[in-house]
Write a protein that holds these residues in place. Structure first.
Motif, PDB file in Angstrom:
ATOM      1  N   UNK A 175      11.907  -7.716 -95.713  1.00  0.00           N
ATOM      2  CA  UNK A 175      13.117  -8.345 -95.190  1.00  0.00           C
ATOM      3  C   UNK A 175      14.098  -7.304 -94.674  1.00  0.00           C
ATOM      4  N   UNK A 176      14.192  -6.162 -95.358  1.00  0.00           N
ATOM      5  CA  UNK A 176      15.029  -5.068 -94.852  1.00  0.00           C
ATOM      6  C   UNK A 176      14.545  -4.618 -93.476  1.00  0.00           C
ATOM      7  N   UNK A 177      13.229  -4.729 -93.250  1.00  0.00           N
ATOM      8  CA  UNK A 177      12.657  -4.347 -91.963  1.00  0.00           C
ATOM      9  C   UNK A 177      12.764  -5.430 -90.913  1.00  0.00           C
ATOM     10  N   UNK A 178      13.429  -6.531 -91.221  1.00  0.00           N
ATOM     11  CA  UNK A 178      13.634  -7.581 -90.234  1.00  0.00           C
ATOM     12  C   UNK A 178      12.458  -8.496 -90.015  1.00  0.00           C
ATOM     13  N   UNK A 179      11.487  -8.503 -90.929  1.00  0.00           N
ATOM     14  CA  UNK A 179      10.248  -9.246 -90.734  1.00  0.00           C
ATOM     15  C   UNK A 179      10.377 -10.707 -91.159  1.00  0.00           C
ATOM     16  N   UNK A 180       9.559 -11.544 -90.511  1.00  0.00           N
ATOM     17  CA  UNK A 180       9.260 -12.872 -91.038  1.00  0.00           C
ATOM     18  C   UNK A 180       8.113 -12.695 -92.023  1.00  0.00           C
ATOM     19  N   UNK A 181       8.210 -13.304 -93.202  1.00  0.00           N
ATOM     20  CA  UNK A 181       7.242 -13.065 -94.265  1.00  0.00           C
ATOM     21  C   UNK A 181       6.666 -14.394 -94.753  1.00  0.00           C
ATOM     22  N   UNK A 182       5.348 -14.447 -94.851  1.00  0.00           N
ATOM     23  CA  UNK A 182       4.653 -15.599 -95.408  1.00  0.00           C
ATOM     24  C   UNK A 182       4.002 -15.162 -96.710  1.00  0.00           C
ATOM     25  N   UNK A 183       4.281 -15.873 -97.777  1.00  0.00           N
ATOM     26  CA  UNK A 183       3.748 -15.539 -99.097  1.00  0.00           C
ATOM     27  C   UNK A 183       2.560 -16.441 -99.398  1.00  0.00           C
ATOM     28  N   UNK A 184       1.421 -15.834 -99.693  1.00  0.00           N
ATOM     29  CA  UNK A 184       0.199 -16.570-100.000  1.00  0.00           C
ATOM     30  C   UNK A 184       0.241 -17.211-101.380  1.00  0.00           C
ATOM     31  N   UNK A 185      -0.441 -18.341-101.508  1.00  0.00           N
ATOM     32  CA  UNK A 185      -0.881 -18.909-102.785  1.00  0.00           C
ATOM     33  C   UNK A 185       0.219 -18.988-103.844  1.00  0.00           C
ATOM     34  N   UNK A 186       1.330 -19.664-103.482  1.00  0.00           N
ATOM     35  CA  UNK A 186       2.421 -19.893-104.433  1.00  0.00           C
ATOM     36  C   UNK A 186       3.039 -18.594-104.955  1.00  0.00           C
ATOM     37  N   UNK A 187       2.706 -17.458-104.358  1.00  0.00           N
ATOM     38  CA  UNK A 187       3.242 -16.194-104.854  1.00  0.00           C
ATOM     39  C   UNK A 187       2.394 -15.526-105.918  1.00  0.00           C
TER      40      UNK A 187
END
Length: 301
Positions: A175-187
Motif C-alpha cells: 500500500x505504501x507503494x501505491x499498489x492495488x492488492x488482492x488477498x488470496x483465500x480469506x488471508x
C-alpha cells in the motif's frame, strides 16, 4: 525434454489438447465470474522448489466444463506455485479464450518492460506473490519499488498468498507503494486460530483503504480438517466479518478449482453452494460474483 527429473511436453503440444466447447466468437456477457482457478497438466516443466506436485490433469477443457455446469460465464486463471515463473500454459489458455479468461502470473521483479506489455496484451491483469513457506521479499528495496511502480502504471493488481501473520508487513509495504492488492483465500489465517488469528484481525482493519480486495476462496485451507474439512463453517464466519469490514464491493469469489490437496473433500459445486451461505443477500452476492471482479479484472461489459 526433462527438468528436475520430470518428463515435460511443449506448450504447443499442451494446447492441442484444448477442446472447442467454448467458441471465442460466442463469448457470453458476464453473468458470474470465478476469480480464482488453476489450469495445468502433467508433463509441464515444474519449479525446482515446490510444495506440491499434482498427479492429475486440470486442463482448460476440464475447467470449461466446470464453469458451464455451474452457470459461471468467466474465469480468472492464477499461476500455480509448482509451475514457478513459466506462465506459458496459462498464456496459451488466454490466447485461446481472450474474452472469457483473465490471467494472474508469477514473474521476477526484474522482468523487462516489453515482456510486461506483451502479458498485458494477452489478458494478464495482475501478478502473484505466493509466499507460503517462502522468504518474504524486501519490498522497500529499489528493485521492488521500481517493480511496483511498473505494475501500477499498467493498472494491474498484486495478488498475495501468505500466512496471515505476514499480512501487516506485506500489505503495509504494498500500500505504501501505491499498489492495488488482492488477498488470496480469506488471508490464510492459522486453522487453529481461524478468524481470531491476529493477522486476519489486521486484515479486517484495511477495508477503508479502498485498495485491498479479499478472495472468498479456499476456505478449507484455513479450517481445521478434523471438524470442518470443507471450510464451510469457517467461511461463513469469516465472510460475515469481511463483509462488514470491506463491503461486497471489495470482495471476490473464487472456486480455487481444482482444489489441490483438498480435492477429496470438495468439488466445484460445493464451492458455489457455500457462497449462498457466506453471502446470503442476493444483491451483495451479485456484486461479489460479477460487478466487483468485472471491474477489477478488466472484463468488458
Amino acid at each position: 525434454m526433462t527438468r528436475d527429473g520430470e518428463t515435460t511436453i511443449s506448450q504447443d503440444q499442451a494446447a492441442e489438447g484444448f477442446a472447442d466447447r467454448w467458441c471465442v466468437q460466442d463469448a457470453p456477457a458476464a453473468v458470474a465470474i470465478d476469480s480464482h482457478a488453476h489450469v495445468f497438466i502433467q508433463g509441464l516443466p515444474l519449479a525446482r522448489e515446490r510444495r506440491h506436485t499434482p498427479d492429475y490433469n486440470a486442463s482448460v477443457d476440464d475447467y470449461a466444463q466446470q464453469l458451464a455446469a455451474n452457470r459461471i460465464s468467466h474465469g480468472v486463471l492464477v499461476q500455480p506455485s509448482f509451475l514457478g515463473t513459466d506462465n506459458a500454459f496459462l498464456l496459451a489458455a488466454l490466447k485461446r479464450y481472450p474474452s472469457r479468461f483473465r490471467g494472474v502470473v508469477v514473474v521476477e521483479p526484474d522482468i523487462d518492460e516489453a515482456q510486461l506489455e506483451a502479458l498485458a496484451r494477452l489478458g494478464v491483469v495482475g501478478v502473484r506473490l505466493n509466499l507460503i513457506s517462502c522468504a518474504l521479499p524486501q519490498l522497500h528495496s529499489p528493485l521492488w519499488q521500481r517493480f511496483m511502480a511498473r505494475i501500477n502504471a499498467l493498472d494491474w493488481h498484486i495478488e498475495v498468498q501468505c500466512q496471515a501473520e505476514d499480512l501487516p508487513y506485506l500489505l503495509g509495504a504494498l500500500l505504501d507503494g501505491g499498489c492495488k492488492v488482492v488477498i488470496d483465500h480469506f488471508g490464510r489465517p492459522d486453522p487453529q486460530r481461524a478468524e481470531a488469528d491476529p493477522g486476519f484481525q489486521y486484515l479486517l482493519t484495511q477495508g477503508d483503504t479502498g485498495r485491498v480486495w479479499v478472495k472468498l476462496s479456499g476456505a478449507y485451507r484455513c479450517a481445521q480438517m478434523c471438524s470442518d474439512p470443507c471450510g464451510r463453517a469457517f467461511g461463513e464466519r469469516a465472510a460475515k466479518l469481511l463483509l462488514q469490514a470491506f463491503s461486497s464491493s471489495r470482495l471476490l469469489w473464487g472456486s480455487d478449482w481444482p482444489h489441490t490437496q483438498h480435492q477429496q473433500w470438495v468439488d466445484y459445486a460445493a464451492t458455489t453452494s457455500a457462497l449462498l451461505d457466506w453471502v446470503a443477500d442476493p444483491c451483495e452476492r451479485d456484486q461479489v460474483m460479477m460487478h466487483t471482479p468485472q471491474k477489477l479484472f478488466k472484463f468488458n461489459p
